[in-house]
Design a protein around this motif. Structure first.
Motif, mmCIF file in Angstrom:
data_model
loop_
_atom_site.group_PDB
_atom_site.id
_atom_site.type_symbol
_atom_site.label_atom_id
_atom_site.label_comp_id
_atom_site.label_asym_id
_atom_site.label_seq_id
_atom_site.Cartn_x
_atom_site.Cartn_y
_atom_site.Cartn_z
ATOM 1 N N ASP A 15 0.815 -1.216 0.000
ATOM 2 C CA ASP A 15 0.000 0.000 0.000
ATOM 3 C C ASP A 15 0.848 1.265 0.000
ATOM 4 O O ASP A 15 0.336 2.359 0.212
ATOM 5 C CB ASP A 15 -0.977 0.003 1.175
ATOM 6 C CG ASP A 15 -0.274 -0.006 2.533
ATOM 7 O OD1 ASP A 15 0.982 0.068 2.565
ATOM 8 O OD2 ASP A 15 -0.971 -0.100 3.554
ATOM 9 N N ARG A 16 2.154 1.110 -0.225
ATOM 10 C CA ARG A 16 3.045 2.265 -0.317
ATOM 11 C C ARG A 16 4.294 1.845 -1.105
ATOM 12 O O ARG A 16 4.485 0.661 -1.379
ATOM 13 C CB ARG A 16 3.423 2.777 1.069
ATOM 14 C CG ARG A 16 4.187 1.819 1.944
ATOM 15 C CD ARG A 16 4.470 2.478 3.302
ATOM 16 N NE ARG A 16 5.336 1.662 4.138
ATOM 17 C CZ ARG A 16 4.927 0.718 4.965
ATOM 18 N NH1 ARG A 16 3.619 0.448 5.066
ATOM 19 N NH2 ARG A 16 5.793 0.039 5.703
ATOM 20 N N PRO A 17 5.153 2.785 -1.473
ATOM 21 C CA PRO A 17 6.333 2.444 -2.276
ATOM 22 C C PRO A 17 7.243 1.432 -1.590
ATOM 23 O O PRO A 17 7.337 1.378 -0.368
ATOM 24 C CB PRO A 17 7.038 3.793 -2.447
ATOM 25 C CG PRO A 17 5.949 4.802 -2.336
ATOM 26 C CD PRO A 17 5.006 4.248 -1.300
ATOM 27 N N ILE A 18 7.898 0.629 -2.402
ATOM 28 C CA ILE A 18 8.853 -0.383 -1.943
ATOM 29 C C ILE A 18 10.246 0.088 -2.343
ATOM 30 O O ILE A 18 10.473 0.497 -3.481
ATOM 31 C CB ILE A 18 8.543 -1.750 -2.577
ATOM 32 C CG1 ILE A 18 7.149 -2.221 -2.140
ATOM 33 C CG2 ILE A 18 9.605 -2.777 -2.204
ATOM 34 C CD1 ILE A 18 6.618 -3.386 -2.940
ATOM 35 N N ARG A 19 11.174 0.023 -1.405
ATOM 36 C CA ARG A 19 12.530 0.521 -1.651
ATOM 37 C C ARG A 19 13.489 -0.652 -1.865
ATOM 38 O O ARG A 19 13.511 -1.579 -1.062
ATOM 39 C CB ARG A 19 12.997 1.387 -0.481
ATOM 40 C CG ARG A 19 14.249 2.209 -0.756
ATOM 41 C CD ARG A 19 14.502 3.190 0.376
ATOM 42 N NE ARG A 19 13.401 4.130 0.517
ATOM 43 C CZ ARG A 19 13.304 5.271 -0.167
ATOM 44 N NH1 ARG A 19 14.253 5.609 -1.020
ATOM 45 N NH2 ARG A 19 12.273 6.069 0.019
ATOM 46 N N ILE A 20 14.248 -0.591 -2.944
ATOM 47 C CA ILE A 20 15.295 -1.578 -3.206
ATOM 48 C C ILE A 20 16.644 -0.896 -3.037
ATOM 49 O O ILE A 20 16.967 0.058 -3.752
ATOM 50 C CB ILE A 20 15.200 -2.172 -4.622
ATOM 51 C CG1 ILE A 20 13.862 -2.879 -4.838
ATOM 52 C CG2 ILE A 20 16.351 -3.157 -4.858
ATOM 53 C CD1 ILE A 20 13.700 -3.475 -6.235
ATOM 54 N N TYR A 21 17.442 -1.387 -2.096
ATOM 55 C CA TYR A 21 18.799 -0.888 -1.900
ATOM 56 C C TYR A 21 19.763 -1.734 -2.717
ATOM 57 O O TYR A 21 19.595 -2.958 -2.842
ATOM 58 C CB TYR A 21 19.189 -0.933 -0.430
ATOM 59 C CG TYR A 21 18.495 0.094 0.423
ATOM 60 C CD1 TYR A 21 19.060 1.355 0.626
ATOM 61 C CD2 TYR A 21 17.274 -0.179 1.025
ATOM 62 C CE1 TYR A 21 18.423 2.309 1.403
ATOM 63 C CE2 TYR A 21 16.627 0.769 1.800
ATOM 64 C CZ TYR A 21 17.205 2.012 1.987
ATOM 65 O OH TYR A 21 16.568 2.956 2.755
ATOM 66 N N GLN A 22 20.772 -1.089 -3.254
ATOM 67 C CA GLN A 22 21.868 -1.802 -3.891
ATOM 68 C C GLN A 22 23.152 -1.105 -3.514
ATOM 69 O O GLN A 22 23.147 0.098 -3.258
ATOM 70 C CB GLN A 22 21.657 -1.919 -5.414
ATOM 71 C CG GLN A 22 21.624 -0.613 -6.184
ATOM 72 C CD GLN A 22 23.003 -0.122 -6.579
ATOM 73 O OE1 GLN A 22 23.966 -0.899 -6.549
ATOM 74 N NE2 GLN A 22 23.119 1.141 -6.947
ATOM 75 N N GLY A 23 24.251 -1.854 -3.463
ATOM 76 C CA GLY A 23 25.458 -1.339 -2.832
ATOM 77 C C GLY A 23 26.534 -0.792 -3.742
ATOM 78 O O GLY A 23 27.673 -0.610 -3.292
ATOM 79 N N PHE A 24 26.195 -0.488 -5.000
ATOM 80 C CA PHE A 24 27.232 -0.065 -5.932
ATOM 81 C C PHE A 24 26.830 1.231 -6.637
ATOM 82 O O PHE A 24 25.727 1.738 -6.446
ATOM 83 C CB PHE A 24 27.520 -1.193 -6.921
ATOM 84 C CG PHE A 24 27.932 -2.466 -6.224
ATOM 85 C CD1 PHE A 24 29.246 -2.674 -5.841
ATOM 86 C CD2 PHE A 24 26.992 -3.430 -5.895
ATOM 87 C CE1 PHE A 24 29.630 -3.820 -5.160
ATOM 88 C CE2 PHE A 24 27.350 -4.592 -5.216
ATOM 89 C CZ PHE A 24 28.676 -4.782 -4.844
ATOM 90 N N ALA A 25 27.713 1.737 -7.455
ATOM 91 C CA ALA A 25 27.520 3.058 -8.040
ATOM 92 C C ALA A 25 26.254 3.138 -8.884
ATOM 93 O O ALA A 25 25.885 2.174 -9.577
ATOM 94 C CB ALA A 25 28.738 3.438 -8.882
ATOM 95 N N ALA A 26 25.619 4.296 -8.846
ATOM 96 C CA ALA A 26 24.463 4.540 -9.704
ATOM 97 C C ALA A 26 24.886 4.414 -11.167
ATOM 98 O O ALA A 26 25.949 4.892 -11.556
ATOM 99 C CB ALA A 26 23.898 5.927 -9.428
ATOM 100 N N GLY A 27 24.071 3.740 -11.957
ATOM 101 C CA GLY A 27 24.394 3.542 -13.361
ATOM 102 C C GLY A 27 25.184 2.284 -13.642
ATOM 103 O O GLY A 27 25.362 1.908 -14.811
ATOM 104 N N GLY A 28 25.667 1.605 -12.584
ATOM 105 C CA GLY A 28 26.398 0.357 -12.766
ATOM 106 C C GLY A 28 25.463 -0.822 -12.965
ATOM 107 O O GLY A 28 24.235 -0.674 -13.053
ATOM 108 N N ASN A 29 26.051 -2.021 -13.035
ATOM 109 C CA ASN A 29 25.260 -3.221 -13.300
ATOM 110 C C ASN A 29 24.138 -3.414 -12.286
ATOM 111 O O ASN A 29 22.978 -3.632 -12.652
ATOM 112 C CB ASN A 29 26.175 -4.454 -13.295
ATOM 113 C CG ASN A 29 26.789 -4.724 -14.650
ATOM 114 O OD1 ASN A 29 26.728 -3.881 -15.540
ATOM 115 N ND2 ASN A 29 27.385 -5.883 -14.814
ATOM 116 N N ALA A 30 24.484 -3.374 -10.986
ATOM 117 C CA ALA A 30 23.483 -3.640 -9.951
ATOM 118 C C ALA A 30 22.361 -2.612 -10.010
ATOM 119 O O ALA A 30 21.170 -2.960 -9.894
ATOM 120 C CB ALA A 30 24.138 -3.650 -8.576
#
Length: 323
Positions: free
Chosen positions: A29-44
């Motif tokens: 019922d609200r946004p879901i946050r996905i964290y990733q541990g590497f640079a923005a624009g990278g593979n992850a």
């Protein structure tokens, strides 16, 4: 009496309703946050955005991707491990998650037990690459040179403790050849070093080297996967070139904090699997060198556990300093 009975029944119903777990109500019922541990624009980051955008269409809530970079992805993993297990905080983990578990002495979480696995998303190999003008025409030829001269061959990677580095250490031990590791700060730096002649070969993901391979500046000698990579079917695997049993395949997948209710896990998994069937999503993952492949939570748990054991053995055998 009837009025008393009615009130008692109503009170009992109210108590029953009040004990219904929050997750059994409308999720999400609200946004879901996905964290990733590497640079923005990278593979992850790209994988999380591609899959998350499609999961938004299925679940009806936005998936917000947030990068928490540093320490080999362990900062983002710590955030998720400590989050409420309500399905609103997820981790886009990569093969580095198991590597970090093997490499770091003290983590704020347990690599497997502090997470509820949801599903794998993609698997991708690394490539062993030389310059186009290299005298080595095959990996077996390069390994032969390394066995003949213990100090004559080196390889570059994205850094000490990276999956690339450990893939090289596994190659050294499996092939019984001495190859010096030269760490760089990221894939771009290792590619630059190879092009500049600082090292005779590097181990890198396809996304880091394909542009230079297509431009004729670099040449791939092998793929580290168990099977040939579909994008370069002519390229033999390491195992096909005399290193029996060798395989390093990195991966990415979704995790939640341990204790996340199974109904929520199944909703998330269903949305992820549906996303992986979308042709555009599959094509985007393939363009990054990956193969779209989902799993059950149990299959992912077993895979991560196996990876953790494998890399722990490599770190210990290679005497790689623990962080």
């Amino acid at each position: 009496m009837r009025r008393r009975a009615f009130l008692a029944a109503g009170l009992g119903l109210a108590c029953t309703v009040s004990t219904v777990p929050a997750w059994s109500q409308a999720y999400p019922d609200r946004p879901i946050r996905i964290y990733q541990g590497f640079a923005a624009g990278g593979n992850a980051d790209t994988i999380a955005r591609v899959v998350g955008a499609e999961m938004t269409r299925t679940l009806g809530q936005p998936f917000v991707i947030e990068a928490q970079t540093g320490a080999g992805g362990t900062i983002a993993a710590t955030t998720v491990a400590r989050a409420r297990p309500d399905g609103y905080t997820l981790l886009l983990a990569t093969g580095g998650h198991a590597v970090a578990g093997a490499l770091y002495n003290k983590l704020a979480y347990q690599t497997v037990s502090d997470f509820q696995m949801i599903s794998t998303v993609t698997y991708f190999p690394f490539l062993i690459v030389v310059r186009a003008d290299s005298p080595y025409q095959s990996l077996s030829q390069l390994l032969g040179a390394a066995r003949a001269d213990a100090k004559g061959v080196s390889y570059g990677s994205a850094g000490v403790g990276s999956t690339h580095h450990l893939a090289g250490e596994l190659l050294v031990r499996s092939a019984k050849a001495e190859i010096l590791h030269v760490p760089y700060r990221g894939d771009a730096a290792s590619v630059t070093a190879l092009l500049g002649g600082e090292v005779p070969m590097i181990i890198a993901p396809p996304t880091a080297v394909m542009t230079n391979i297509k431009a004729g500046k670099l040449r791939a000698l092998a793929t580290t996967g168990a099977q040939r990579w579909s994008a370069m079917p002519e390229l033999p695997t390491v195992a096909e070139q005399g290193v029996a049993g060798y395989e390093v395949t990195s991966w990415a997948g979704l995790m939640a904090p341990a204790g996340t209710p199974r109904p929520i896990v199944e909703q998330l998994r269903g949305a992820a699997l549906k996303a992986l069937q979308v042709p555009d999503v599959r094509a985007r993952l393939e363009d990054m060198g990956g193969e779209a492949r989902g799993s059950t939570p149990e299959q992912m748990t077993a895979m991560v556990s196996t990876e953790l054991q494998k890399w722990t053995t490599i770190v210990n055998d290679a005497h790689i300093p623990k962080q």
